[in-house]
Design an enzyme around this catalytic site. Structure first.
Site, PDB file in Angstrom:
ATOM      1  N   CYS A 208       0.752  -1.249   0.042  1.00 41.44           N
ATOM      2  CA  CYS A 208       0.313   0.027  -0.033  1.00 41.44           C
ATOM      3  C   CYS A 208       1.164   1.294   0.154  1.00 41.44           C
ATOM      4  O   CYS A 208       2.003   1.248   0.763  1.00 41.44           O
ATOM      5  CB  CYS A 208      -0.767  -0.175   1.094  1.00 41.44           C
ATOM      6  N   CYS A 211       0.256   2.976   3.817  1.00 44.03           N
ATOM      7  CA  CYS A 211       0.893   2.534   5.048  1.00 44.03           C
ATOM      8  C   CYS A 211       1.779   1.143   4.712  1.00 44.03           C
ATOM      9  O   CYS A 211       2.067   0.724   5.971  1.00 44.03           O
ATOM     10  CB  CYS A 211      -0.559   2.110   5.780  1.00 44.03           C
ATOM     11  N   CYS A 230      -6.845  -1.682   0.537  1.00 37.56           N
ATOM     12  CA  CYS A 230      -5.814  -1.940   1.771  1.00 37.56           C
ATOM     13  C   CYS A 230      -6.831  -2.249   2.791  1.00 37.56           C
ATOM     14  O   CYS A 230      -7.609  -1.366   3.382  1.00 37.56           O
ATOM     15  CB  CYS A 230      -4.945  -0.808   2.211  1.00 37.56           C
ATOM     16  N   CYS A 233      -5.507   0.463   6.111  1.00 40.95           N
ATOM     17  CA  CYS A 233      -5.844   1.972   6.150  1.00 40.95           C
ATOM     18  C   CYS A 233      -7.122   2.219   5.096  1.00 40.95           C
ATOM     19  O   CYS A 233      -7.338   3.415   5.207  1.00 40.95           O
ATOM     20  CB  CYS A 233      -4.620   2.750   5.659  1.00 40.95           C
ATOM     21  N   ASP A 358      21.631  -5.097 -17.129  1.00 40.72           N
ATOM     22  CA  ASP A 358      21.519  -6.472 -16.090  1.00 40.72           C
ATOM     23  C   ASP A 358      20.599  -7.303 -16.710  1.00 40.72           C
ATOM     24  O   ASP A 358      19.294  -6.976 -16.684  1.00 40.72           O
ATOM     25  CB  ASP A 358      21.032  -5.746 -14.683  1.00 40.72           C
TER      26      ASP A 358
END
Length: 450
Positions: A208, A211, A230, A233, A358
């Protein structure tokens, strides 16, 4: 226009004419030359244009092409950078090459995520279209939050521009911006509000943004995209302005779907391309293009270079598909599993700056999910062919059906010798350009990409 800008524009246009009429190519050099003379030449070139900036990790080129096609239905000629040259010099070249003929001066620009701020400072956009953000070229962009910060820094310079964002990406509604906002996303019949799902264990971007609790979903389309919420929250997906309601057909070469009650189809496969079409639909509607005009535009859609580009060569159907990060790669692998006929798989891996130096990302690609019985032969190539060869052997492919072709010039012959008619080429960016150049030199393709 200042004297410096006038000289820069003249030099850029002259070099563009020479490159395209004498040497038959060149997408970024005219822009480089013009910017060398006047670093701010884009501000004069883009003056009086209503500019739409398209950015995000995956889907920029296809979304840009679809938006351009839909706007053409209503407004005629549209300025864009169709080659996918999305750095500042490529964008300048697009303006240098364009002669306005349409009813309305509109520019649809694909912009590299790291260049949004620099371009915004000069062209003063009317709208931003945000596709998605996934881990991509970690050596260049860093984590997804760093990438989004680069985009936000650009958006903040144009507070009156409308943000047309993928509402299914939790990151896009996480920052409070003063801009008008429009969200698009998936809301099909199978998406149930009572569902409580979690993304796969190897999925990035599922914390989230408010939070740091793990996000849950009522529905997941792929990766971290979906109807998120979420439980800690209360942060959740924003209200969608434009919704995908139904997917009625999916093959490697066609998708049929319904947006806001109207049926559409595009001649290209992959769930990720439905998001690209949905983004284009949302942008077009914000520019007053009707649903009927959008449907006509989608029906005319042509495959663009390197994005499921189909090349017919000596009896073979060679489908070139760009791959550059795990999420995009996995969606392409899912696309291949919708193929009903046997095919040859080619995998070309380079590691230049434009690819990401990479190559460890190939280990996050779920090659193990491929339906192996459909794959009759595997051709491995590119400058990092040894890495790809090893990855596919670890994925469980029989070494007896695998061949390595390290020489790019020999790849077309390798494709013609394949035992299947269909050849799917999964390629990183610079490998794709190299392969296209070979087909251009053979006269199979008309456009040279530099």
């Amino acid at each position: 226009m200042s004297i410096k800008s006038s000289i820069a524009t003249f030099a850029g246009k002259s070099s563009y004419w020479f490159l395209h009429n004498v040497l038959k190519g060149g997408t970024s050099f005219p822009g480089k030359l013009a910017m060398k003379i006047d670093p701010e030449v884009l501000e004069d070139l883009g003056q009086n244009y209503e500019t739409i900036i398209v950015t995000g990790t995956n889907g920029k080129t296809m979304t840009t092409a679809l938006i351009t096609q839909t706007l053409k239905e209503k407004y005629g000629d549209i300025l864009t950078n169709p080659s996918g040259s999305n750095m500042a010099q490529g964008i300048v070249t697009a303006f240098l090459a364009h002669s306005q003929k349409g009813q309305r001066k509109i520019a649809v620009l694909e912009v590299d995520e790291a260049n949004v701020k620099a371009v915004t400072q000069l062209v003063h956009p009317k709208a931003f279209v945000l596709t998605n953000i996934f881990r991509d070229q970690m050596d260049r962009y860093g984590e997804i939050y760093t990438t989004y910060e680069k985009i936000v820094n650009g958006i903040k310079l144009a507070p009156e521009a409308t943000v047309i964002a993928n509402g299914d990406a939790s990151i896009f509604s996480s920052v409070d911006l003063p801009n008008p906002k429009v969200y698009f996303g998936f809301e099909t019949e199978k998406d149930k509000p009572q569902n409580d799902l979690k993304a796969g264990v190897n999925t990035d971007g599922v914390l989230c943004p408010k939070c740091n609790h793990i996000l849950h979903y009522h529905a997941i389309s792929y990766a971290n995209l979906g109807d998120f919420f979420c439980p800690n929250c209360g942060y959740k997906r924003p209200e969608l302005t434009y919704k995908l309601e139904k997917i009625s057909e999916q093959t490697p070469s066609k998708i049929a779907f319904t947006i806001d009650g109207q049926d559409f189809a595009i001649n290209i496969g992959g769930t990720y391309n439905i998001y690209n079409a949905l983004a284009a639909f949302a942008c077009a509607r914000e520019f007053d293009v009707s649903g009927e005009e959008i449907a006509q535009a989608f029906a005319k859609n042509k495959r663009i270079f390197g994005r499921q580009e189909l090349i017919n060569y000596q009896g073979k159907e060679i489908n070139i598909i760009l791959v550059k990060n795990p999420v995009g790669l996995n969606e392409v692998l899912s696309l291949l599993n919708t193929e009903e006929e046997p095919y040859t798989l080619a995998a070309l891996l380079n590691a230049h700056h434009a690819d990401g130096i990479d190559t460890s990302w190939i280990w996050d690609g779920d090659f193990e999910s491929l339906e192996k019985e459909k794959i009759k032969q595997i051709i491995v190539g590119g400058e990092r062919h040894k890495d790809m060869d090893f990855r596919l052997k670890v994925a469980g492919f029989d070494p007896a059906i695998m061949t390595v072709e390290a020489d790019f010039d020999q790849l077309p012959d390798a494709f013609t010798k394949a035992e299947t008619k269909k050849v799917y080429v999964l390629s990183t960016y610079t490998a794709m350009l190299h392969l296209r150049q070979i087909f251009t030199d053979k006269g199979v393709l008309k456009r040279r990409i530099n």
